[in-house]
Every structure is written in structure tokens, then in C-alpha cells.
Design a protein around this motif. Structure first.
Motif, PDB file in Angstrom:
ATOM      1  N   ARG A 183       0.819  -1.215   0.000  1.00 36.13           N
ATOM      2  CA  ARG A 183       0.000   0.000   0.000  1.00 36.13           C
ATOM      3  C   ARG A 183       0.852   1.264   0.000  1.00 36.13           C
ATOM      4  O   ARG A 183       0.392   2.333  -0.413  1.00 36.13           O
ATOM      5  CB  ARG A 183      -0.952  -0.024   1.195  1.00 36.13           C
ATOM      6  CG  ARG A 183      -2.026  -1.112   1.081  1.00 36.13           C
ATOM      7  CD  ARG A 183      -2.850  -1.212   2.352  1.00 36.13           C
ATOM      8  NE  ARG A 183      -3.618  -0.015   2.611  1.00 36.13           N
ATOM      9  CZ  ARG A 183      -4.842   0.241   2.134  1.00 36.13           C
ATOM     10  NH1 ARG A 183      -5.436  -0.662   1.339  1.00 36.13           N
ATOM     11  NH2 ARG A 183      -5.474   1.348   2.428  1.00 36.13           N
ATOM     12  N   VAL A 192       1.021  -3.292  -8.431  1.00 32.39           N
ATOM     13  CA  VAL A 192       0.832  -4.739  -8.303  1.00 32.39           C
ATOM     14  C   VAL A 192       0.555  -5.338  -9.677  1.00 32.39           C
ATOM     15  O   VAL A 192      -0.327  -4.878 -10.406  1.00 32.39           O
ATOM     16  CB  VAL A 192      -0.323  -5.059  -7.338  1.00 32.39           C
ATOM     17  CG1 VAL A 192      -0.582  -6.571  -7.302  1.00 32.39           C
ATOM     18  CG2 VAL A 192      -0.018  -4.546  -5.938  1.00 32.39           C
ATOM     19  N   PHE A 221      -5.382 -10.728   0.798  1.00 34.59           N
ATOM     20  CA  PHE A 221      -5.452  -9.869  -0.389  1.00 34.59           C
ATOM     21  C   PHE A 221      -6.224  -8.588  -0.065  1.00 34.59           C
ATOM     22  O   PHE A 221      -5.821  -7.488  -0.438  1.00 34.59           O
ATOM     23  CB  PHE A 221      -6.142 -10.592  -1.551  1.00 34.59           C
ATOM     24  CG  PHE A 221      -5.357 -11.734  -2.149  1.00 34.59           C
ATOM     25  CD1 PHE A 221      -4.037 -11.956  -1.806  1.00 34.59           C
ATOM     26  CD2 PHE A 221      -5.960 -12.580  -3.075  1.00 34.59           C
ATOM     27  CE1 PHE A 221      -3.319 -13.011  -2.364  1.00 34.59           C
ATOM     28  CE2 PHE A 221      -5.250 -13.627  -3.645  1.00 34.59           C
ATOM     29  CZ  PHE A 221      -3.923 -13.852  -3.283  1.00 34.59           C
ATOM     30  N   LEU A 279      -4.034  -5.063  -0.544  1.00 28.70           N
ATOM     31  CA  LEU A 279      -4.177  -4.383  -1.841  1.00 28.70           C
ATOM     32  C   LEU A 279      -4.491  -2.900  -1.655  1.00 28.70           C
ATOM     33  O   LEU A 279      -5.196  -2.519  -0.714  1.00 28.70           O
ATOM     34  CB  LEU A 279      -5.265  -5.042  -2.671  1.00 28.70           C
ATOM     35  CG  LEU A 279      -4.902  -6.402  -3.274  1.00 28.70           C
ATOM     36  CD1 LEU A 279      -6.127  -7.056  -3.901  1.00 28.70           C
ATOM     37  CD2 LEU A 279      -3.789  -6.247  -4.313  1.00 28.70           C
ATOM     38  N   VAL A 325      -8.354  -1.105  -5.682  1.00 32.50           N
ATOM     39  CA  VAL A 325      -8.080  -2.393  -6.338  1.00 32.50           C
ATOM     40  C   VAL A 325      -8.919  -3.459  -5.660  1.00 32.50           C
ATOM     41  O   VAL A 325      -8.809  -3.660  -4.446  1.00 32.50           O
ATOM     42  CB  VAL A 325      -6.583  -2.760  -6.271  1.00 32.50           C
ATOM     43  CG1 VAL A 325      -6.349  -4.117  -6.927  1.00 32.50           C
ATOM     44  CG2 VAL A 325      -5.732  -1.690  -6.932  1.00 32.50           C
ATOM     45  N   LEU A 369      -8.511  -8.887 -10.987  1.00 29.26           N
ATOM     46  CA  LEU A 369      -8.565  -7.671 -10.202  1.00 29.26           C
ATOM     47  C   LEU A 369      -8.728  -6.449 -11.090  1.00 29.26           C
ATOM     48  O   LEU A 369      -8.588  -6.527 -12.317  1.00 29.26           O
ATOM     49  CB  LEU A 369      -7.298  -7.521  -9.350  1.00 29.26           C
ATOM     50  CG  LEU A 369      -7.216  -8.305  -8.030  1.00 29.26           C
ATOM     51  CD1 LEU A 369      -7.388  -9.791  -8.231  1.00 29.26           C
ATOM     52  CD2 LEU A 369      -5.901  -8.015  -7.319  1.00 29.26           C
ATOM     53  N   VAL A 373       3.835 -11.755  -4.221  1.00 27.63           N
ATOM     54  CA  VAL A 373       3.187 -10.517  -4.650  1.00 27.63           C
ATOM     55  C   VAL A 373       4.150  -9.820  -5.596  1.00 27.63           C
ATOM     56  O   VAL A 373       5.199  -9.311  -5.174  1.00 27.63           O
ATOM     57  CB  VAL A 373       2.844  -9.607  -3.459  1.00 27.63           C
ATOM     58  CG1 VAL A 373       2.094  -8.365  -3.948  1.00 27.63           C
ATOM     59  CG2 VAL A 373       2.007 -10.361  -2.427  1.00 27.63           C
TER      60      VAL A 373
END
Length: 354
Positions: free
Chosen positions: A140, A147, A178, A182, A186, A213, A236
Motif C-alpha cells: 500500500r 501490483v 489480499f 491491496l 483495487v 482484479l 506478490v
């Protein structure tokens, strides 16, 4: 609050004893009851010399003004009646995942809590590990860039549940992670699910999710009750760095790689794009070892005292439920992509907690 928050644990089965232990060890909480229909089992959990009361009656527990909150560790099918009764009795609620057996039931709980100004929190335990907290900061905060993909594997020789398939049992852990890490804006927009039942259990014991996503980013989740080897990994991938998490590696749970591939030139006359490969350093952050459930209890107490939504509030639980329901529909439809509800707190409730 000047006095500790009185809490009761409902359910003395598999997860209940863990809630009991961590509630007793959390400053700001005072464990008042362990409630279970099997009172003898509850007494065994507490031990012979505990001052915590045992009750086989939820009504008795909810009628006690010394109980400000309850933590629910009962089967998902019972979450709606137990949590709804607690909220209507004016109690704050911490509930084991998933929030409810279906989205409609979960929404009823969230709306009840919002109307009454009560805390409804999900025990999405992994979100409160030091590793996921660090992941959240990196992702973040933009440290890995944009991402690009997520891959998670959660397999072991696990207990085949009698009431839910492997997707509903194990995938909530990955989906809640997740949801926590995220960036804002998102979300999971579509999901495709495949599963198999090679032992004839009557439900999927092996499952694969493909999550689409915002922006076309893909995430994959593999869950399995039948693997003789336990694996807990997540990758990730970002435009600048990639994070690899191996939860079973106690020496180096997380590593951050400044390695990857970049498109450096696009020429319509070329049949292939030119790719540049980064071969930078790998960093292994030193993270503390803390029991995640202690963090859950601390966040529950803090959200009640500070009158703010917890990190894993009811809306996060609804987002997980929306993905699970779409996954079940996809599984029944042969793996077709199914749209996922866009779950957001309505503006009037956002203003109420601001």
C-alpha cells in the motif's frame, strides 16, 4: 472505558480454546464466560481453578450486563443467529471466518451492527501477523510499485470439513490477506473456480481460484486438503519489486527481490518487444515473532474503546463472502468467470464513523 471490556467466548471446540487463551492475556479485556452446549467440554478448556463462568445458555450470557462483547467460534451456519442475538442485545461481536454461511446473512449482520453503532469484527487471523502487516505497508505504500500479480498456495493433509468445501474452508485466509494488503481502489472483479473430489468426499477437496482484479491484474489461489506436504507461500509481484512469503520458513519468512523484467522498447516493426531484466538485491526484513490471535484481540478491544472500525470489519468479511459465493457459482458452472459484487460501506455510514 475505565473498566476492562467484559467478553464471552461462544464455542469450546477447535478454535474456542485459542480465543479463551488470548482473551485472558489481552489487556483491556476481561473474560467472563465460556459458553457451549457441552458444558463439560467448556470446563475442561478452562481448567478446574478458573474463575471464568461456564454456561450452556447463550441467553444467560447475553442477559449479563457485565458482558460487553462476545467472540464466536461456532460453525458458520450458526453465525447468523448467534451474532444477530448478540448485536440485538447490544454486544460487540468478533466472529470466526467466514462471517456467515452466505452473503445475505452476512449483510444482515453488517447492517445490524451499523444501525446499532456496534463493532462487528472478523477473526481474519493471518491479517494480524507481523508478516502480513509488513506486506500491507510495502504494497500500500508503493514500495513494490504497481501490483502485477499475486500467487498463493495453501496445501496440507487437512481435516475434510463436513459442511463446506476446501474453497470455503481455506481460501478465506488468502482472500482476507489480499483484501488487507491491496491498495485502495483495487478489488476482485471476477472469479473463476475449479475443484475436484478425488476421494469421493462429496465436496471439492482440491481447489484453484483465478481472480481478476481491477486493471486486469490476475491473482491465483491453490488450496488442498489432500497434500502430504504442507506449503504456505505467497508471491506478490510488483513493477519495482517482488515479495516472496514462505510462512513455514521461521528464519526468513519474507524476502523482497529487486529483480524482474521491464519492457524498454516497443517497435511495431518488430515481432518481439525488447525486455530488460533487473538483477538487483534481495532483502530479508527482520520481523518479530508474535501470535497473530493476540493481535486480533488487541484490535477488537481497541476498536471498541476508540469507537472506530477494526481493520477486518464486517465489510471486509462481506467482501470475502462475495468472492466465495461467486467462486461457488463458477465451480457449479464449470469454471466460467463470474462477476463479484462491489462491496463498499455506504456514504451515510462512512460519515457516521468519520
Amino acid at each position: 472505558m475505565d473498566q476492562p471490556i467484559g467478553i464471552a467466548v461462544v464455542g469450546a471446540g477447535y478454535w474456542g480454546p485459542n480465543l479463551v487463551r488470548n482473551a485472558q492475556a489481552t489487556p483491556g479485556l476481561k473474560l467472563r464466560y465460556l459458553c457451549d452446549l457441552d458444558t463439560e467440554r467448556a470446563r475442561r478448556v478452562l481448567g478446574d481453578y478458573s474463575t471464568v463462568r461456564v454456561s450452556g445458555s447463550l441467553d444467560e450470557v447475553l442477559a449479563d450486563p457485565a458482558v460487553d462483547a462476545i467472540a464466536i467460534a461456532t460453525p458458520a451456519a450458526t453465525h447468523l443467529p448467534v451474532a444477530l442475538a448478540a448485536l440485538r442485545a447490544g454486544k460487540h461481536v468478533l466472529v470466526e471466518k467466514p462471517l456467515a454461511a452466505n452473503f445475505a446473512d452476512g449483510l444482515a449482520l453488517v447492517e445490524e451492527a451499523e444501525r446499532r453503532g456496534l463493532t462487528l469484527m472478523l477473526d481474519h487471523t493471518f491479517v494480524y501477523t507481523p508478516t502480513v502487516q509488513h506486506l500491507r505497508t510495502l504494497v500500500r505504500g508503493g514500495e513494490i510499485g504497481t501490483v502485477q500479480y499475486l500467487d498463493s498456495v495453501r496445501v496440507n493433509l487437512g481435516l475434510v470439513q463436513p459442511d463446506v468445501d476446501v474453497l470455503w474452508d481455506l481460501a478465506p485466509h488468502d482472500l482476507s490477506i489480499f483484501d488487507a494488503i491491496l491498495p485502495d481502489g483495487v478489488r476482485v472483479e471476477r472469479v473463476s473456480a475449479h475443484g475436484s473430489d478425488p476421494i469421493g468426499a462429496g465436496r471439492a477437496c482440491i481447489g484453484h481460484l483465478t481472480l481478476e482484479l481491477t486493471g486486469g491484474v490476475l491473482a491465483h489461489v491453490h488450496v488442498n486438503w489432500l497434500s502430504p506436504t504442507k506449503i504456505r507461500t505467497m508471491i506478490v509481484g510488483g513493477s519495482r519489486r517482488t515479495i516472496v512469503w514462505d510462512d513455514l520458513n521461521v528464519v526468513q519468512r519474507i524476502s523482497v527481490h529487486d529483480r524482474g523484467a521491464d519492457l524498454i522498447e516497443t517497435d511495431e516493426a518488430r515481432t518481439q518487444a525488447i525486455i530488460s531484466y533487473r538483477r538487483g538485491d534481495t532483502v530479508a526484513p527482520a520481523l518479530p515473532e508474535k501470535e497473530a490471535l493476540r493481535g486480533v484481540m488487541a484490535e477488537f478491544a481497541a476498536s471498541i474503546t476508540e469507537k472506530r472500525p477494526p481493520l477486518t470489519d464486517g465489510w471486509s468479511g462481506l467482501r470475502v463472502l462475495s468472492i466465495l459465493e461467486a467462486a461457488s457459482a463458477s465451480l457449479a458452472g464449470g469454471g466460467e468467470f463470474v462477476s463479484v459484487r462491489d462491496v463498499r460501506r455506504p456514504a451515510e455510514w462512512e460519515e457516521a464513523v468519520a
